[in-house]
Design a protein around this motif. Structure first.
Motif, PDB file in Angstrom:
ATOM      1  N   PHE A 166     -19.964  -7.565   5.323  1.00  0.00           N
ATOM      2  CA  PHE A 166     -19.493  -6.349   5.975  1.00  0.00           C
ATOM      3  C   PHE A 166     -20.364  -5.167   5.549  1.00  0.00           C
ATOM      4  O   PHE A 166     -21.066  -5.219   4.533  1.00  0.00           O
ATOM      5  CB  PHE A 166     -18.032  -6.091   5.628  1.00  0.00           C
ATOM      6  CG  PHE A 166     -17.103  -7.182   6.101  1.00  0.00           C
ATOM      7  CD1 PHE A 166     -17.023  -7.496   7.452  1.00  0.00           C
ATOM      8  CD2 PHE A 166     -16.315  -7.902   5.219  1.00  0.00           C
ATOM      9  CE1 PHE A 166     -16.166  -8.487   7.913  1.00  0.00           C
ATOM     10  CE2 PHE A 166     -15.447  -8.894   5.652  1.00  0.00           C
ATOM     11  CZ  PHE A 166     -15.381  -9.195   7.010  1.00  0.00           C
ATOM     12  N   GLY A 167     -20.298  -4.091   6.311  1.00  0.00           N
ATOM     13  CA  GLY A 167     -21.211  -2.983   6.087  1.00  0.00           C
ATOM     14  C   GLY A 167     -20.708  -1.875   5.187  1.00  0.00           C
ATOM     15  O   GLY A 167     -21.452  -0.948   4.872  1.00  0.00           O
ATOM     16  N   SER A 168     -19.454  -1.951   4.763  1.00  0.00           N
ATOM     17  CA  SER A 168     -18.912  -0.847   3.966  1.00  0.00           C
ATOM     18  C   SER A 168     -18.017  -1.405   2.864  1.00  0.00           C
ATOM     19  O   SER A 168     -18.232  -2.505   2.371  1.00  0.00           O
ATOM     20  CB  SER A 168     -18.143   0.118   4.868  1.00  0.00           C
ATOM     21  OG  SER A 168     -17.803   1.306   4.179  1.00  0.00           O
ATOM     22  N   ASP A 169     -17.020  -0.645   2.464  1.00  0.00           N
ATOM     23  CA  ASP A 169     -16.153  -1.028   1.356  1.00  0.00           C
ATOM     24  C   ASP A 169     -15.163  -2.102   1.783  1.00  0.00           C
ATOM     25  O   ASP A 169     -14.800  -2.210   2.960  1.00  0.00           O
ATOM     26  CB  ASP A 169     -15.414   0.188   0.792  1.00  0.00           C
ATOM     27  CG  ASP A 169     -14.657   0.975   1.852  1.00  0.00           C
ATOM     28  OD1 ASP A 169     -15.060   0.925   3.036  1.00  0.00           O
ATOM     29  OD2 ASP A 169     -13.664   1.632   1.503  1.00  0.00           O
ATOM     30  N   VAL A 170     -14.730  -2.902   0.815  1.00  0.00           N
ATOM     31  CA  VAL A 170     -13.808  -3.993   1.111  1.00  0.00           C
ATOM     32  C   VAL A 170     -12.712  -4.049   0.057  1.00  0.00           C
ATOM     33  O   VAL A 170     -12.852  -3.534  -1.056  1.00  0.00           O
ATOM     34  CB  VAL A 170     -14.512  -5.367   1.154  1.00  0.00           C
ATOM     35  CG1 VAL A 170     -15.604  -5.389   2.203  1.00  0.00           C
ATOM     36  CG2 VAL A 170     -15.055  -5.756  -0.219  1.00  0.00           C
ATOM     37  N   LEU A 171     -11.630  -4.694   0.436  1.00  0.00           N
ATOM     38  CA  LEU A 171     -10.575  -5.067  -0.490  1.00  0.00           C
ATOM     39  C   LEU A 171     -10.559  -6.589  -0.557  1.00  0.00           C
ATOM     40  O   LEU A 171     -10.520  -7.251   0.492  1.00  0.00           O
ATOM     41  CB  LEU A 171      -9.221  -4.545  -0.001  1.00  0.00           C
ATOM     42  CG  LEU A 171      -8.035  -4.830  -0.928  1.00  0.00           C
ATOM     43  CD1 LEU A 171      -8.111  -3.963  -2.170  1.00  0.00           C
ATOM     44  CD2 LEU A 171      -6.713  -4.608  -0.197  1.00  0.00           C
ATOM     45  N   ILE A 172     -10.641  -7.127  -1.749  1.00  0.00           N
ATOM     46  CA  ILE A 172     -10.593  -8.570  -1.931  1.00  0.00           C
ATOM     47  C   ILE A 172      -9.224  -8.945  -2.463  1.00  0.00           C
ATOM     48  O   ILE A 172      -8.770  -8.404  -3.479  1.00  0.00           O
ATOM     49  CB  ILE A 172     -11.691  -9.040  -2.898  1.00  0.00           C
ATOM     50  CG1 ILE A 172     -13.075  -8.681  -2.330  1.00  0.00           C
ATOM     51  CG2 ILE A 172     -11.594 -10.535  -3.145  1.00  0.00           C
ATOM     52  CD1 ILE A 172     -14.222  -8.979  -3.272  1.00  0.00           C
ATOM     53  N   ILE A 173      -8.557  -9.832  -1.768  1.00  0.00           N
ATOM     54  CA  ILE A 173      -7.216 -10.296  -2.169  1.00  0.00           C
ATOM     55  C   ILE A 173      -7.308 -11.739  -2.639  1.00  0.00           C
ATOM     56  O   ILE A 173      -7.832 -12.607  -1.937  1.00  0.00           O
ATOM     57  CB  ILE A 173      -6.221 -10.205  -0.993  1.00  0.00           C
ATOM     58  CG1 ILE A 173      -6.058  -8.768  -0.514  1.00  0.00           C
ATOM     59  CG2 ILE A 173      -4.863 -10.787  -1.415  1.00  0.00           C
ATOM     60  CD1 ILE A 173      -5.357  -7.856  -1.475  1.00  0.00           C
ATOM     61  N   GLY A 174      -6.813 -11.989  -3.846  1.00  0.00           N
ATOM     62  CA  GLY A 174      -6.706 -13.342  -4.360  1.00  0.00           C
ATOM     63  C   GLY A 174      -5.253 -13.754  -4.434  1.00  0.00           C
ATOM     64  O   GLY A 174      -4.433 -13.027  -5.013  1.00  0.00           O
ATOM     65  N   GLU A 175      -4.932 -14.904  -3.837  1.00  0.00           N
ATOM     66  CA  GLU A 175      -3.560 -15.426  -3.847  1.00  0.00           C
ATOM     67  C   GLU A 175      -3.529 -16.781  -4.559  1.00  0.00           C
ATOM     68  O   GLU A 175      -4.303 -17.675  -4.233  1.00  0.00           O
ATOM     69  CB  GLU A 175      -3.054 -15.588  -2.425  1.00  0.00           C
ATOM     70  CG  GLU A 175      -2.965 -14.295  -1.631  1.00  0.00           C
ATOM     71  CD  GLU A 175      -2.526 -14.529  -0.204  1.00  0.00           C
ATOM     72  OE1 GLU A 175      -1.327 -14.375   0.070  1.00  0.00           O
ATOM     73  OE2 GLU A 175      -3.390 -14.894   0.619  1.00  0.00           O
ATOM     74  N   LYS A 176      -2.655 -16.896  -5.527  1.00  0.00           N
ATOM     75  CA  LYS A 176      -2.579 -18.127  -6.305  1.00  0.00           C
ATOM     76  C   LYS A 176      -1.993 -19.264  -5.474  1.00  0.00           C
ATOM     77  O   LYS A 176      -0.994 -19.096  -4.789  1.00  0.00           O
ATOM     78  CB  LYS A 176      -1.718 -17.893  -7.548  1.00  0.00           C
ATOM     79  CG  LYS A 176      -1.888 -18.960  -8.614  1.00  0.00           C
ATOM     80  CD  LYS A 176      -1.250 -18.530  -9.920  1.00  0.00           C
ATOM     81  CE  LYS A 176      -1.570 -19.501 -11.049  1.00  0.00           C
ATOM     82  NZ  LYS A 176      -1.020 -19.031 -12.346  1.00  0.00           N
ATOM     83  N   ARG A 177      -2.656 -20.427  -5.536  1.00  0.00           N
ATOM     84  CA  ARG A 177      -2.161 -21.603  -4.833  1.00  0.00           C
ATOM     85  C   ARG A 177      -1.060 -22.263  -5.656  1.00  0.00           C
ATOM     86  O   ARG A 177      -1.118 -22.312  -6.883  1.00  0.00           O
ATOM     87  CB  ARG A 177      -3.289 -22.611  -4.615  1.00  0.00           C
ATOM     88  CG  ARG A 177      -4.487 -22.077  -3.842  1.00  0.00           C
ATOM     89  CD  ARG A 177      -5.471 -23.204  -3.581  1.00  0.00           C
ATOM     90  NE  ARG A 177      -6.740 -22.711  -3.062  1.00  0.00           N
ATOM     91  CZ  ARG A 177      -7.813 -22.453  -3.824  1.00  0.00           C
ATOM     92  NH1 ARG A 177      -7.745 -22.670  -5.130  1.00  0.00           N
ATOM     93  NH2 ARG A 177      -8.926 -22.020  -3.297  1.00  0.00           N
ATOM     94  N   PHE A 178      -0.089 -22.803  -4.965  1.00  0.00           N
ATOM     95  CA  PHE A 178       1.012 -23.493  -5.653  1.00  0.00           C
ATOM     96  C   PHE A 178       1.080 -24.947  -5.206  1.00  0.00           C
ATOM     97  O   PHE A 178       0.717 -25.294  -4.108  1.00  0.00           O
ATOM     98  CB  PHE A 178       2.354 -22.792  -5.363  1.00  0.00           C
ATOM     99  CG  PHE A 178       2.437 -21.427  -5.970  1.00  0.00           C
ATOM    100  CD1 PHE A 178       2.737 -21.252  -7.320  1.00  0.00           C
ATOM    101  CD2 PHE A 178       2.196 -20.304  -5.185  1.00  0.00           C
ATOM    102  CE1 PHE A 178       2.818 -19.978  -7.862  1.00  0.00           C
ATOM    103  CE2 PHE A 178       2.282 -19.030  -5.740  1.00  0.00           C
ATOM    104  CZ  PHE A 178       2.582 -18.878  -7.071  1.00  0.00           C
TER     105      PHE A 178
END
Length: 428
Positions: free
Chosen positions: A416-428
């Motif tokens: 992507f060309g700008s700022d990002v939010l990275i979300i990590g979700e724990k697998r169960f």
């Protein structure tokens, strides 16, 4: 009508039904003196459609508002042009109450400022102009009048406006206002809107059981934009735990304060929001558009009193600034991923504090804000997490390229060309 309280965790606000309330405010300090009822109605419809749920309004005249076509003031004038606080203009407050009722009917929570700094002696605002200092003997009666007008709408009361607390006399004013409004209407939440970059509040408020949550202001100084996360950290670590939020990050298209050339753009205000939200101030965020807060009309004057900003845009144009959608998107992301109990997380291996990380209290979710594209190295092995990259400029979702080495997690550069939010979700 939305009725709010502080959550048991002291991290956010919630409704009386126990539903989490993400505080998404717009800044309309000058609405009561400048907005026509028709214009106010149009404004409410647009912000409601976007998802805003709080409106920050100054009950009294904003000292640096734009010139208005309306000639309605809260008090009569003296010969020198200052207010005669002994002669209140009931028509002004009747109109203000009508505007509050309109907002509440649309689903907004009013956040009303009781005393902006210029109405209280010894503050930085009064050092610039002390012609409208309210006599201390009238403060209690004024608060009682405000209470009778507005408390039935369950507003939040911002006891102070853009203030510092330099003397015992200033503290006395605000203590009287806080104690009076809380005695009269304990159901209304209270907070302080404080001066930009101010980190400390007096013990009279810090340890008061009448103060419900913290607001801070990272402000409009170009050289101090790191206050978005510095202040979030500071207030989330106060000895008395309360929900906290950035109530005045840089406004979109506002000129740098102190007459410096330049304006804050969409990226700047978006970065301010996410850096605050992931650094301990997760109760919500306030947006501001340069032209809305002062309710500016093209062709009207805009004084340089106070912070000395460049000229605002017409309010109808400022209403459509794209950054408001970014703030509304943040609210959606918090709901989508249930991020309401975020706590700062120190796992980013980079020589910068601009990248901010946080995790949920049970560590099942991790959120990382990356303002400038880079390979991200995390000082934690996160093999049991699934990562999503959210493009904050165009609000798109993508897959993350993740690898692992020793006890570290590596998230490669995104596309992507700008700022990002990275979300990590724990697998169960």
């Amino acid at each position: 009508m939305i009725k709010l309280r502080v959550s048991e965790s002291k991290q956010h606000l919630e409704t009386e039904k126990g539903e989490t309330f993400f505080f998404l405010a717009d800044t309309v300090w000058s609405a009561f003196t400048n907005a026509t009822l028709e214009g106010w109605g149009d404004y409410l419809d647009y912000r409601k459609m976007q998802g805003f749920n709080v409106l920050q309004i100054n009950i009294l005249q904003q000292w640096d508002a734009s010139e208005s076509d309306l000639n309605i003031k809260p008090f009569e004038y003296k010969e020198d042009g200052s207010f005669n606080f002994y002669k209140r203009n009931d028509a002004y407050f009747e109109r203000a109450e009508k505007m509050v009722a309109m907002a509440v009917e649309k689903g907004f929570v009013p956040a009303l400022v009781l005393l902006w700094c210029n109405y209280v002696p010894d503050t930085w605002g009064s050092e610039i102009s002390d012609v409208n200092n309210m006599p201390l003997e009238l403060v209690e009666d004024y608060i009682k009048y405000v209470d009778a007008r507005f408390s039935k709408y369950h507003p939040i009361y911002l006891v102070s406006g853009d203030t510092d607390f330099p003397t015992d006399r200033a503290i006395e004013y605000y203590s009287l206002a806080l104690n009076t409004i809380k005695r009269l209407s304990p159901h209304c939440l209270t907070t302080l809107h404080i001066r930009g970059r101010l980190q400390e509040i007096p013990d009279a408020f810090l340890y008061s059981d009448k103060l419900d949550f913290y607001m801070f202001q990272s402000g409009h100084n170009a050289q101090f934009q790191n206050m978005t996360y510095k202040l979030a950290e500071e207030f989330s670590n106060k000895p008395v735990k309360r929900p906290s939020l950035n109530s005045e990050p840089c406004y979109e298209q506002i000129g740098y304060s102190r007459n410096l050339y330049g304006r804050f753009g969409q990226f700047d205000v978006r970065k301010a929001a996410w850096q605050s939200l992931l650094s301990g101030a997760s109760a919500g965020i306030t947006y501001g558009a340069h032209g809305i807060w002062s309710w500016h009309k093209k062709g009207k004057s805009f004084g340089l009193i106070g912070e000395a900003f460049d000229r605002p845009y017409d309010w109808k144009d400022a209403l459509k600034f794209e950054g408001a959608w970014d703030y509304a998107f943040a609210k959606k992301i918090f709901k989508l991923y249930d991020l309401y109990d975020l706590e700062p997380l120190d796992i980013v291996l980079k020589n910068t504090e601009e990248i901010r990380a946080a995790s949920s209290s049970d560590s099942t979710k991790i959120a990382i804000y990356v303002p400038v594209n880079t390979v991200l190295k995390l000082d934690k092995l996160l093999e049991d997490y699934e990562f999503t990259v959210i493009d904050l400029e165009y609000r798109r979702f993508g897959e993350a390229d993740v690898s692992y080495e020793e006890n570290r997690t590596i998230i490669d550069m995104h596309m992507f060309g700008s700022d990002v939010l990275i979300i990590g979700e724990k697998r169960f």
